[in-house]
Design a protein around this motif. Sequence first.
Motif, PDB file in Angstrom:
ATOM      1  N   ARG A  42     -88.072  73.866-105.283  1.00 15.68           N
ATOM      2  CA  ARG A  42     -86.642  73.631-105.451  1.00 15.68           C
ATOM      3  C   ARG A  42     -86.474  72.346-106.245  1.00 15.68           C
ATOM      4  N   PRO A  43     -85.504  72.300-107.143  1.00 18.54           N
ATOM      5  CA  PRO A  43     -85.280  71.084-107.920  1.00 18.54           C
ATOM      6  C   PRO A  43     -84.768  69.961-107.023  1.00 18.54           C
ATOM      7  N   ARG A  44     -84.965  68.760-107.466  1.00 14.71           N
ATOM      8  CA  ARG A  44     -84.449  67.578-106.762  1.00 14.71           C
ATOM      9  C   ARG A  44     -83.573  66.790-107.717  1.00 14.71           C
ATOM     10  N   PRO A  45     -82.266  66.655-107.418  1.00 10.59           N
ATOM     11  CA  PRO A  45     -81.570  67.184-106.252  1.00 10.59           C
ATOM     12  C   PRO A  45     -81.381  68.692-106.356  1.00 10.59           C
ATOM     13  N   ALA A  48     -76.096  73.279-104.883  1.00 11.29           N
ATOM     14  CA  ALA A  48     -75.583  74.226-103.900  1.00 11.29           C
ATOM     15  C   ALA A  48     -75.722  75.648-104.427  1.00 11.29           C
ATOM     16  N   GLY A  49     -76.143  76.555-103.558  1.00  9.17           N
ATOM     17  CA  GLY A  49     -76.305  77.944-103.959  1.00  9.17           C
ATOM     18  C   GLY A  49     -77.641  78.261-104.589  1.00  9.17           C
ATOM     19  N   PHE A  50     -78.558  77.300-104.622  1.00  9.45           N
ATOM     20  CA  PHE A  50     -79.872  77.574-105.231  1.00  9.45           C
ATOM     21  C   PHE A  50     -80.644  78.546-104.342  1.00  9.45           C
ATOM     22  N   PRO A  51     -81.170  79.640-104.926  1.00 12.07           N
ATOM     23  CA  PRO A  51     -81.863  80.650-104.114  1.00 12.07           C
ATOM     24  C   PRO A  51     -83.269  80.211-103.724  1.00 12.07           C
ATOM     25  N   ARG A  52     -83.814  80.897-102.741  1.00 12.82           N
ATOM     26  CA  ARG A  52     -85.233  80.735-102.439  1.00 12.82           C
ATOM     27  C   ARG A  52     -86.003  81.031-103.724  1.00 12.82           C
ATOM     28  N   CYS A  53     -86.925  80.174-104.111  1.00 13.41           N
ATOM     29  CA  CYS A  53     -87.579  80.310-105.421  1.00 13.41           C
ATOM     30  C   CYS A  53     -89.061  79.986-105.317  1.00 13.41           C
ATOM     31  N   TRP A  54     -89.870  80.836-105.928  1.00 17.14           N
ATOM     32  CA  TRP A  54     -91.316  80.612-105.976  1.00 17.14           C
ATOM     33  C   TRP A  54     -91.748  80.435-107.427  1.00 17.14           C
ATOM     34  N   ALA A 208     -79.585  75.153-112.310  1.00 13.68           N
ATOM     35  CA  ALA A 208     -78.228  75.623-112.605  1.00 13.68           C
ATOM     36  C   ALA A 208     -78.210  77.089-113.055  1.00 13.68           C
ATOM     37  N   THR A 209     -79.192  77.504-113.833  1.00 16.11           N
ATOM     38  CA  THR A 209     -79.220  78.883-114.324  1.00 16.11           C
ATOM     39  C   THR A 209     -79.411  79.873-113.176  1.00 16.11           C
ATOM     40  N   LEU A 210     -80.333  79.575-112.265  1.00 15.81           N
ATOM     41  CA  LEU A 210     -80.562  80.480-111.144  1.00 15.81           C
ATOM     42  C   LEU A 210     -79.373  80.493-110.187  1.00 15.81           C
ATOM     43  N   VAL A 211     -78.700  79.369-110.035  1.00 12.60           N
ATOM     44  CA  VAL A 211     -77.493  79.330-109.202  1.00 12.60           C
ATOM     45  C   VAL A 211     -76.433  80.268-109.771  1.00 12.60           C
ATOM     46  N   GLU A 212     -76.219  80.203-111.085  1.00 10.37           N
ATOM     47  CA  GLU A 212     -75.209  81.056-111.714  1.00 10.37           C
ATOM     48  C   GLU A 212     -75.613  82.523-111.661  1.00 10.37           C
ATOM     49  N   ALA A 213     -76.899  82.819-111.876  1.00 14.67           N
ATOM     50  CA  ALA A 213     -77.363  84.201-111.808  1.00 14.67           C
ATOM     51  C   ALA A 213     -77.182  84.763-110.399  1.00 14.67           C
ATOM     52  N   ARG A 214     -77.501  83.977-109.402  1.00 17.67           N
ATOM     53  CA  ARG A 214     -77.311  84.414-108.020  1.00 17.67           C
ATOM     54  C   ARG A 214     -75.824  84.638-107.731  1.00 17.67           C
ATOM     55  N   ARG A 215     -74.976  83.734-108.205  1.00 16.76           N
ATOM     56  CA  ARG A 215     -73.531  83.872-107.973  1.00 16.76           C
ATOM     57  C   ARG A 215     -73.018  85.193-108.542  1.00 16.76           C
ATOM     58  N   ALA A 216     -73.472  85.532-109.764  1.00 17.96           N
ATOM     59  CA  ALA A 216     -73.003  86.748-110.417  1.00 17.96           C
ATOM     60  C   ALA A 216     -73.413  87.998-109.645  1.00 17.96           C
ATOM     61  N   LEU A 217     -74.616  87.999-109.064  1.00 28.00           N
ATOM     62  CA  LEU A 217     -75.054  89.149-108.274  1.00 28.00           C
ATOM     63  C   LEU A 217     -74.324  89.212-106.930  1.00 28.00           C
ATOM     64  N   VAL A 220     -70.821  90.779-106.813  1.00 26.79           N
ATOM     65  CA  VAL A 220     -70.672  92.241-106.818  1.00 26.79           C
ATOM     66  C   VAL A 220     -71.426  92.879-105.645  1.00 26.79           C
ATOM     67  N   GLY A 221     -71.747  92.071-104.647  1.00 24.61           N
ATOM     68  CA  GLY A 221     -72.390  92.593-103.450  1.00 24.61           C
ATOM     69  C   GLY A 221     -73.847  92.938-103.607  1.00 24.61           C
ATOM     70  N   ALA A 222     -74.526  92.295-104.556  1.00 29.08           N
ATOM     71  CA  ALA A 222     -75.941  92.589-104.806  1.00 29.08           C
ATOM     72  C   ALA A 222     -76.774  91.320-104.696  1.00 29.08           C
ATOM     73  N   GLY A 223     -76.639  90.640-103.565  1.00 25.66           N
ATOM     74  CA  GLY A 223     -77.351  89.376-103.373  1.00 25.66           C
ATOM     75  C   GLY A 223     -78.859  89.548-103.459  1.00 25.66           C
ATOM     76  N   PRO A 224     -79.550  88.671-104.186  1.00 24.34           N
ATOM     77  CA  PRO A 224     -81.000  88.795-104.352  1.00 24.34           C
ATOM     78  C   PRO A 224     -81.782  88.231-103.166  1.00 24.34           C
ATOM     79  N   LEU A 225     -83.006  88.712-103.010  1.00 26.50           N
ATOM     80  CA  LEU A 225     -83.921  88.135-102.037  1.00 26.50           C
ATOM     81  C   LEU A 225     -84.228  86.694-102.406  1.00 26.50           C
ATOM     82  N   GLY A 226     -84.341  86.424-103.696  1.00 36.23           N
ATOM     83  CA  GLY A 226     -84.654  85.088-104.183  1.00 36.23           C
ATOM     84  C   GLY A 226     -84.987  85.142-105.658  1.00 36.23           C
ATOM     85  N   ALA A 227     -85.731  84.149-106.108  1.00 29.98           N
ATOM     86  CA  ALA A 227     -86.082  84.048-107.525  1.00 29.98           C
ATOM     87  C   ALA A 227     -87.567  83.759-107.671  1.00 29.98           C
TER      88      ALA A 227
END
Length: 243
Positions: A42-45, A48-54, A208-217, A220-227
């Motif tokens: 995860r980035p520091r800082p 908000a809304g950052f997905p679980r990411c590997w 920021a990019t992954l936060v926005e991508a997660r928000r868009a999914l 529409v009710g298609a929340g991701p497991l993560g990134a």
Amino acid sequence: MLSTHAAWLDLVLGSSCAGCSAPGPPVCPACVEALPQPWQTRPRPTPAGFPRCWTSGEYVDLLARAVVAHKERGRTAVAPFLGERLAASVAALICDGLADGPPAPARPTVLVPVPSSPGAARARGDDPLARVVRLAARQLRGQGHDVRVHALLRSRGGVRDQGGLTAAQRAANLVGSMHCPSPGLARLARLDPAPLLVLCDDVVTTGATLVEARRALVAVGAGPLGAAVVAAVPRRTPAPRRA
């Protein structure tokens, strides 16, 4: 044209390892062996809304050179290596995510590439990330996973180039920049059981990019497991100043 020219040069002049520059394959076995196992990042800082990411490693040395060679210089010969690294991150994310809950029936996995801005796509005349994601899916299918790729997300116009922007500016620049058209969702709805969605990108910097991508999914009710990403830019929270 750039990718074709680069591939021709590799064929005529011979290739060298993106890590140690030794003549031979695009990435030599010794450099691959030296890479770490994927880990959760995860980035520091953390926004908000950052997905679980590997990630499969830090964006330094071999991984950084390979991403730049492929994305900016059209060196498609390193794409299979990047696909393998992304596949490792996806597999680690799925294993971690499913370990959090009770046993469940096997579900297909859908890899969702983060879209490039329209301007970047036109300038390159290519989609390097889509290529890497497809190769990652192929790698995972070869390991027995039920994996497919769906480009569910689209990028709206008007997004500035992210280079040189601060973390706050990147976040503001990307708000509302992605959306999920209904045809993609219709295809997804036909999958049974419901799939695990995994956002895929080559590099995570501020998040920021992954936060926005997660928000868009999620919208529409298609929340991701993560990134899952190939590499993560090392970022450290500055130590507080002494009084």
